[in-house]
Design a protein around this motif. Sequence first.
Motif, PDB file in Angstrom:
ATOM      1  N   GLU A   6       0.843  -1.196   0.000  1.00 30.36           N
ATOM      2  CA  GLU A   6       0.000   0.000   0.000  1.00 30.36           C
ATOM      3  C   GLU A   6       0.877   1.244   0.000  1.00 30.36           C
ATOM      4  O   GLU A   6       1.925   1.275   0.624  1.00 30.36           O
ATOM      5  CB  GLU A   6      -0.914  -0.006   1.213  1.00 30.36           C
ATOM      6  N   VAL A   7       0.428   2.240  -0.699  1.00 33.53           N
ATOM      7  CA  VAL A   7       1.144   3.513  -0.765  1.00 33.53           C
ATOM      8  C   VAL A   7       0.783   4.315   0.480  1.00 33.53           C
ATOM      9  O   VAL A   7      -0.394   4.469   0.814  1.00 33.53           O
ATOM     10  CB  VAL A   7       0.755   4.296  -2.040  1.00 33.53           C
ATOM     11  N   GLU A   8       1.792   4.812   1.179  1.00 35.89           N
ATOM     12  CA  GLU A   8       1.565   5.643   2.358  1.00 35.89           C
ATOM     13  C   GLU A   8       1.059   7.009   1.904  1.00 35.89           C
ATOM     14  O   GLU A   8       1.515   7.551   0.896  1.00 35.89           O
ATOM     15  CB  GLU A   8       2.861   5.810   3.149  1.00 35.89           C
ATOM     16  N   TRP A   9       0.135   7.595   2.652  1.00 35.25           N
ATOM     17  CA  TRP A   9      -0.492   8.861   2.269  1.00 35.25           C
ATOM     18  C   TRP A   9       0.529   9.960   2.030  1.00 35.25           C
ATOM     19  O   TRP A   9       0.384  10.771   1.135  1.00 35.25           O
ATOM     20  CB  TRP A   9      -1.513   9.309   3.316  1.00 35.25           C
ATOM     21  N   PHE A  10       1.561   9.992   2.835  1.00 36.59           N
ATOM     22  CA  PHE A  10       2.538  11.078   2.759  1.00 36.59           C
ATOM     23  C   PHE A  10       3.460  10.979   1.552  1.00 36.59           C
ATOM     24  O   PHE A  10       4.107  11.955   1.188  1.00 36.59           O
ATOM     25  CB  PHE A  10       3.365  11.164   4.038  1.00 36.59           C
ATOM     26  N   SER A  11       3.500   9.838   0.908  1.00 39.04           N
ATOM     27  CA  SER A  11       4.390   9.689  -0.244  1.00 39.04           C
ATOM     28  C   SER A  11       3.879  10.449  -1.465  1.00 39.04           C
ATOM     29  O   SER A  11       4.641  10.753  -2.370  1.00 39.04           O
ATOM     30  CB  SER A  11       4.597   8.221  -0.587  1.00 39.04           C
ATOM     31  N   THR A  12       2.600  10.785  -1.478  1.00 37.49           N
ATOM     32  CA  THR A  12       2.040  11.515  -2.610  1.00 37.49           C
ATOM     33  C   THR A  12       1.367  12.832  -2.203  1.00 37.49           C
ATOM     34  O   THR A  12       1.122  13.679  -3.055  1.00 37.49           O
ATOM     35  CB  THR A  12       0.992  10.662  -3.348  1.00 37.49           C
ATOM     36  N   TRP A  13       1.075  13.019  -0.921  1.00 39.35           N
ATOM     37  CA  TRP A  13       0.313  14.188  -0.473  1.00 39.35           C
ATOM     38  C   TRP A  13       0.973  15.518  -0.837  1.00 39.35           C
ATOM     39  O   TRP A  13       0.327  16.441  -1.311  1.00 39.35           O
ATOM     40  CB  TRP A  13       0.076  14.122   1.028  1.00 39.35           C
ATOM     41  N   PHE A  14       2.278  15.650  -0.620  1.00 36.02           N
ATOM     42  CA  PHE A  14       2.934  16.940  -0.769  1.00 36.02           C
ATOM     43  C   PHE A  14       3.077  17.400  -2.217  1.00 36.02           C
ATOM     44  O   PHE A  14       3.458  18.535  -2.464  1.00 36.02           O
ATOM     45  CB  PHE A  14       4.291  16.934  -0.054  1.00 36.02           C
ATOM     46  N   ASP A  15       2.743  16.567  -3.161  1.00 35.25           N
ATOM     47  CA  ASP A  15       2.738  16.993  -4.559  1.00 35.25           C
ATOM     48  C   ASP A  15       1.373  16.748  -5.203  1.00 35.25           C
ATOM     49  O   ASP A  15       1.250  16.712  -6.413  1.00 35.25           O
ATOM     50  CB  ASP A  15       3.840  16.289  -5.350  1.00 35.25           C
ATOM     51  N   SER A  16       0.358  16.594  -4.356  1.00 37.13           N
ATOM     52  CA  SER A  16      -0.988  16.377  -4.885  1.00 37.13           C
ATOM     53  C   SER A  16      -1.650  17.721  -5.193  1.00 37.13           C
ATOM     54  O   SER A  16      -1.276  18.751  -4.637  1.00 37.13           O
ATOM     55  CB  SER A  16      -1.844  15.617  -3.866  1.00 37.13           C
ATOM     56  N   PRO A  17      -2.634  17.730  -6.063  1.00 35.56           N
ATOM     57  CA  PRO A  17      -3.346  18.984  -6.356  1.00 35.56           C
ATOM     58  C   PRO A  17      -4.006  19.562  -5.102  1.00 35.56           C
ATOM     59  O   PRO A  17      -4.078  20.768  -4.930  1.00 35.56           O
ATOM     60  CB  PRO A  17      -4.403  18.591  -7.379  1.00 35.56           C
ATOM     61  N   TYR A  18      -4.465  18.686  -4.206  1.00 38.25           N
ATOM     62  CA  TYR A  18      -5.157  19.133  -3.004  1.00 38.25           C
ATOM     63  C   TYR A  18      -4.223  19.883  -2.062  1.00 38.25           C
ATOM     64  O   TYR A  18      -4.603  20.872  -1.446  1.00 38.25           O
ATOM     65  CB  TYR A  18      -5.800  17.953  -2.285  1.00 38.25           C
ATOM     66  N   HIS A  20      -1.632  21.675  -2.929  1.00 39.45           N
ATOM     67  CA  HIS A  20      -1.377  22.983  -3.515  1.00 39.45           C
ATOM     68  C   HIS A  20      -2.598  23.905  -3.410  1.00 39.45           C
ATOM     69  O   HIS A  20      -2.450  25.118  -3.223  1.00 39.45           O
ATOM     70  CB  HIS A  20      -0.914  22.845  -4.963  1.00 39.45           C
ATOM     71  N   ILE A  21      -3.791  23.345  -3.486  1.00 39.40           N
ATOM     72  CA  ILE A  21      -5.007  24.141  -3.299  1.00 39.40           C
ATOM     73  C   ILE A  21      -5.105  24.606  -1.843  1.00 39.40           C
ATOM     74  O   ILE A  21      -5.373  25.782  -1.564  1.00 39.40           O
ATOM     75  CB  ILE A  21      -6.261  23.333  -3.692  1.00 39.40           C
ATOM     76  N   LEU A  22      -4.858  23.705  -0.911  1.00 36.78           N
ATOM     77  CA  LEU A  22      -4.966  24.018   0.513  1.00 36.78           C
ATOM     78  C   LEU A  22      -3.958  25.075   0.955  1.00 36.78           C
ATOM     79  O   LEU A  22      -4.283  25.966   1.739  1.00 36.78           O
ATOM     80  CB  LEU A  22      -4.783  22.737   1.331  1.00 36.78           C
ATOM     81  N   TYR A  23      -2.744  25.004   0.429  1.00 36.64           N
ATOM     82  CA  TYR A  23      -1.675  25.887   0.897  1.00 36.64           C
ATOM     83  C   TYR A  23      -1.292  26.989  -0.094  1.00 36.64           C
ATOM     84  O   TYR A  23      -0.297  27.671   0.111  1.00 36.64           O
ATOM     85  CB  TYR A  23      -0.446  25.050   1.240  1.00 36.64           C
ATOM     86  N   LYS A  24      -2.089  27.217  -1.129  1.00 34.00           N
ATOM     87  CA  LYS A  24      -1.705  28.170  -2.173  1.00 34.00           C
ATOM     88  C   LYS A  24      -1.548  29.598  -1.673  1.00 34.00           C
ATOM     89  O   LYS A  24      -0.770  30.366  -2.231  1.00 34.00           O
ATOM     90  CB  LYS A  24      -2.692  28.131  -3.333  1.00 34.00           C
ATOM     91  N   ASP A  25      -2.254  29.981  -0.628  1.00 33.24           N
ATOM     92  CA  ASP A  25      -2.184  31.351  -0.134  1.00 33.24           C
ATOM     93  C   ASP A  25      -1.240  31.518   1.059  1.00 33.24           C
ATOM     94  O   ASP A  25      -1.189  32.590   1.651  1.00 33.24           O
ATOM     95  CB  ASP A  25      -3.583  31.845   0.242  1.00 33.24           C
ATOM     96  N   ARG A  26      -0.526  30.490   1.404  1.00 33.70           N
ATOM     97  CA  ARG A  26       0.400  30.578   2.532  1.00 33.70           C
ATOM     98  C   ARG A  26       1.768  31.004   2.029  1.00 33.70           C
ATOM     99  O   ARG A  26       2.186  30.625   0.949  1.00 33.70           O
ATOM    100  CB  ARG A  26       0.475  29.240   3.249  1.00 33.70           C
ATOM    101  N   ASP A  27       2.448  31.817   2.820  1.00 31.22           N
ATOM    102  CA  ASP A  27       3.725  32.358   2.377  1.00 31.22           C
ATOM    103  C   ASP A  27       4.681  32.507   3.560  1.00 31.22           C
ATOM    104  O   ASP A  27       4.366  32.122   4.686  1.00 31.22           O
ATOM    105  CB  ASP A  27       3.517  33.689   1.663  1.00 31.22           C
ATOM    106  N   MET A  28       5.848  33.085   3.292  1.00 26.65           N
ATOM    107  CA  MET A  28       6.859  33.253   4.337  1.00 26.65           C
ATOM    108  C   MET A  28       6.371  34.179   5.444  1.00 26.65           C
ATOM    109  O   MET A  28       6.713  33.992   6.603  1.00 26.65           O
ATOM    110  CB  MET A  28       8.153  33.786   3.741  1.00 26.65           C
TER     111      MET A  28
END
Length: 62
Positions: A6-18, A20-28
């Motif tokens: 089974e693929v672990e959730w974290f192996s694909t989460w950080f490059d998933s479209p979701y 980028h949608i969730l964190y698109k407005d976050r910045d330094m």
Amino acid sequence: MAVKHEVEWFSTWFDSPYYHILYKDRDMQEARHFMDKLLAYLHPKPHEKILDLACGKGTLYT
């Protein structure tokens, strides 16, 4: 009998479209504000270190 891996959730989460949608407005600026509040709450001593582990793509905070 084939072994199912089974693929672990974290192996694909950080490059998933979701992600980028969730964190698109976050910045330094937001990250710095959060860290300033966290450090004010924790009061770490000058020699102590904080490890940001598995919290996104990562950011260097100095």
